[in-house]
Design an enzyme around this catalytic site. Structure first.
Site: not given
Length: 282
Positions: A97, A142, A235
């Site tokens: 992502h 992911d 992230s």
């Protein structure tokens, strides 16, 4: 004793979860629909009312400069948005992502406002996401590998991190790090990366915290009492256990670091054959 602890945690979680439903709260979930937030990070729209925010370091402290030579700073024209992990001289591991069209990668950096003598900047030569070169929106996978446009040299502040030789043990002490917000819900981005020590949580505890979540290819990590967590901006960064990368910061609930709401990480060991095959040129 471990089993007793897990069962006790599950009982607490179930009581808390039942109360939250009585209070009108909804479960968090995630799907493939990505929305850009005003902070330059991705959020996931859920089919329910609560939004899951793509992760961020809470409850930690500034990392020592010498402790993160593998940590990569990802940014573009809009600013910083993710972290990554240097695996060797030409490959960086991050979350799918975190994919952008104009990624730049800075290595050897600590304070983002200070230029370091051995600092190096690269751009992607190739990006491979979700076990595919074409699809980077599968949240159940992911993970993304970035091949740098030119090799980087090891230095005082640049050195790869080892891939896992075995899966992590439940209850393991681990460290997560990144330049993500250090306050929540108010967002405060630090100039330097922060580190916090957390634990790999048992699958039943994770499932009780997120009943609708698939347990495939993921880890839950944190502390059940809250106060320590990854958060908005972290992230793609590493979850490190025994000197090896075992997880990639993926998602979690916002505000971060709440009671019984651990962070969710991509389980790197489940992708080890894919990672090694790509790096080897296969």
């Amino acid at each position: 004793m471990v089993l007793i602890g897990v069962l006790a945690s599950l009982l607490i979680l179930q009581l808390s979860y039942s109360k939250s439903l009585d209070d009108g709260a909804k479960e968090s979930a995630y799907d493939d629909e990505i929305q850009q937030s005003s902070w330059g990070n991705s959020t996931v729209n859920t089919t329910l009312t609560e939004t899951v925010v793509i992760q961020l370091i809470m409850g930690g402290s500034e990392c020592y400069k010498s402790k993160h030579p593998f940590l990569v700073y990802l940014y573009n024209s809009a600013g910083f948005f993710c972290s990554g992990t240097l695996l060797n001289h030409e490959w960086v591991l991050t979350a799918a992502h975190c994919n952008r069209d104009d990624i730049q990668l800075k290595l050897g950096v600590h304070n983002v406002h200070v230029h370091y003598e051995d600092e190096q900047i690269r751009v992607p030569k190739e990006k491979l996401c979700c076990l595919s070169t074409k699809n980077c929106t599968q949240w159940s996978q992911d993970i993304m590998l970035i091949r740098l446009n030119s090799s980087v040299n090891n230095s005082k502040h640049i050195e790869p991190l080892s891939l896992p030789s075995r899966p992590p043990s439940m209850g393991s002490d681990c460290t997560v790090m990144g330049w993500g917000t250090i306050t929540s819900p108010k967002v405060t981005y630090p100039k330097v990366p922060h580190c916090v020590d957390i634990k790999i949580l048992h699958n039943p505890v994770c499932q009780a915290a997120y009943p609708t979540m698939s347990r495939k290819n993921i880890l839950c990590a944190g502390v059940l009492e809250g106060g320590k967590d990854s958060c908005k901006g972290d992230s793609g960064g590493p979850l490190i256990c025994d000197g090896q990368i075992q997880g990639i910061v993926s998602w979690g609930r916002f505000p971060c670091a709440q009671l019984l709401e651990p962070g969710v990480y991509t389980k790197v060991f489940d992708y080890i054959d894919w990672i090694k095959g790509i790096i080897a040129g296969n």
